[in-house]
Motif scaffolding. Structure first.
Motif, PDB file in Angstrom:
ATOM      1  N   TRP A 266       0.661  -1.228  -0.044  1.00  0.00           N
ATOM      2  CA  TRP A 266       0.053   0.066  -0.238  1.00  0.00           C
ATOM      3  C   TRP A 266       0.915   1.096   0.012  1.00  0.00           C
ATOM      4  N   LEU A 267       0.467   2.121  -0.888  1.00  0.00           N
ATOM      5  CA  LEU A 267       1.149   3.766  -0.674  1.00  0.00           C
ATOM      6  C   LEU A 267       0.110   4.649  -0.397  1.00  0.00           C
ATOM      7  N   VAL A 268      -1.183   4.285  -0.829  1.00  0.00           N
ATOM      8  CA  VAL A 268      -2.137   5.209  -0.638  1.00  0.00           C
ATOM      9  C   VAL A 268      -3.448   4.400  -0.570  1.00  0.00           C
ATOM     10  N   HIS A 269      -4.129   4.455   0.675  1.00  0.00           N
ATOM     11  CA  HIS A 269      -5.440   3.969   0.814  1.00  0.00           C
ATOM     12  C   HIS A 269      -6.311   4.483   1.723  1.00  0.00           C
ATOM     13  N   THR A 270      -7.654   4.926   1.362  1.00  0.00           N
ATOM     14  CA  THR A 270      -8.470   5.442   2.148  1.00  0.00           C
ATOM     15  C   THR A 270      -7.897   6.760   2.768  1.00  0.00           C
ATOM     16  N   THR A 271      -7.023   7.483   2.246  1.00  0.00           N
ATOM     17  CA  THR A 271      -6.696   9.140   2.477  1.00  0.00           C
ATOM     18  C   THR A 271      -7.427   9.958   1.963  1.00  0.00           C
ATOM     19  N   ARG A 272      -7.876  10.899   2.820  1.00  0.00           N
ATOM     20  CA  ARG A 272      -8.799  11.884   2.018  1.00  0.00           C
ATOM     21  C   ARG A 272      -7.661  12.985   1.464  1.00  0.00           C
TER      22      ARG A 272
ATOM     23  N   PRO B 112     -13.943  13.906  -6.903  1.00  0.00           N
ATOM     24  CA  PRO B 112     -14.813  13.587  -5.856  1.00  0.00           C
ATOM     25  C   PRO B 112     -14.552  12.211  -5.246  1.00  0.00           C
ATOM     26  N   GLY B 113     -13.871  11.267  -5.905  1.00  0.00           N
ATOM     27  CA  GLY B 113     -13.929  10.092  -5.328  1.00  0.00           C
ATOM     28  C   GLY B 113     -12.635   9.871  -4.453  1.00  0.00           C
ATOM     29  N   ASP B 114     -12.164   8.420  -4.328  1.00  0.00           N
ATOM     30  CA  ASP B 114     -10.941   8.290  -3.464  1.00  0.00           C
ATOM     31  C   ASP B 114      -9.835   7.623  -4.407  1.00  0.00           C
ATOM     32  N   VAL B 115      -8.807   7.920  -4.091  1.00  0.00           N
ATOM     33  CA  VAL B 115      -7.593   7.514  -5.205  1.00  0.00           C
ATOM     34  C   VAL B 115      -6.762   6.311  -4.026  1.00  0.00           C
ATOM     35  N   ILE B 116      -6.507   5.321  -4.679  1.00  0.00           N
ATOM     36  CA  ILE B 116      -5.679   4.166  -4.108  1.00  0.00           C
ATOM     37  C   ILE B 116      -4.563   3.864  -5.082  1.00  0.00           C
TER      38      ILE B 116
END
Length: 122
Positions: A43-49, A58-62
């Motif tokens: 994981w590098l980015v997960h559920t981070t605003r 408007p969505g989320d980036v993983i």
């Protein structure tokens, strides 16, 4: 070290909107790590605003990092991941890409110099 001696990292990037946070997404989250670990994923980015500075997102980036883009693509195509992908795809509007990073020592000025040379050549 010469930049041609290194293999650029690879990334799987997901963009999710309208996620139905129900049991299917929970199961997906419980199972996904086991699918990318054999390929060196982390994981590098997960559920981070995020904070949007230009445009609309408007969505989320993983982002999941891999040792190479080949490893990222092998992970995405793997049977274990493909078995759980519908748990996400059927319960969220999503875009998933795999992409190669830049090699160690990459400089945008080097790319600009090559482009400038091509422009002068015609």
């Amino acid at each position: 070290m010469n930049t041609t001696d290194t293999v650029p990292a690879g990334y799987a990037i997901g963009y999710l909107e309208n996620v139905d946070m129900g049991p299917h997404i929970v199961e997906y989250l419980e199972r996904i790590e086991g699918t990318f670990e054999p390929y060196g994923g982390r994981w590098l980015v997960h559920t981070t605003r995020h904070q949007t500075h230009e445009g609309k997102l408007p969505g989320d980036v993983i982002i999941i990092g891999f040792p190479s883009v080949d490893a990222a693509r092998e992970w995405f195509a793997s049977e274990p991941y493909q078995q759980i992908a519908p748990l996400r795809a059927d319960h969220a509007d999503s875009i998933v890409i795999t992409i190669e990073g830049v090699p160690e020592g990459y400089r945008a000025t080097d790319t600009a110099a090559k482009m400038r040379k091509q422009l002068k050549a015609g």
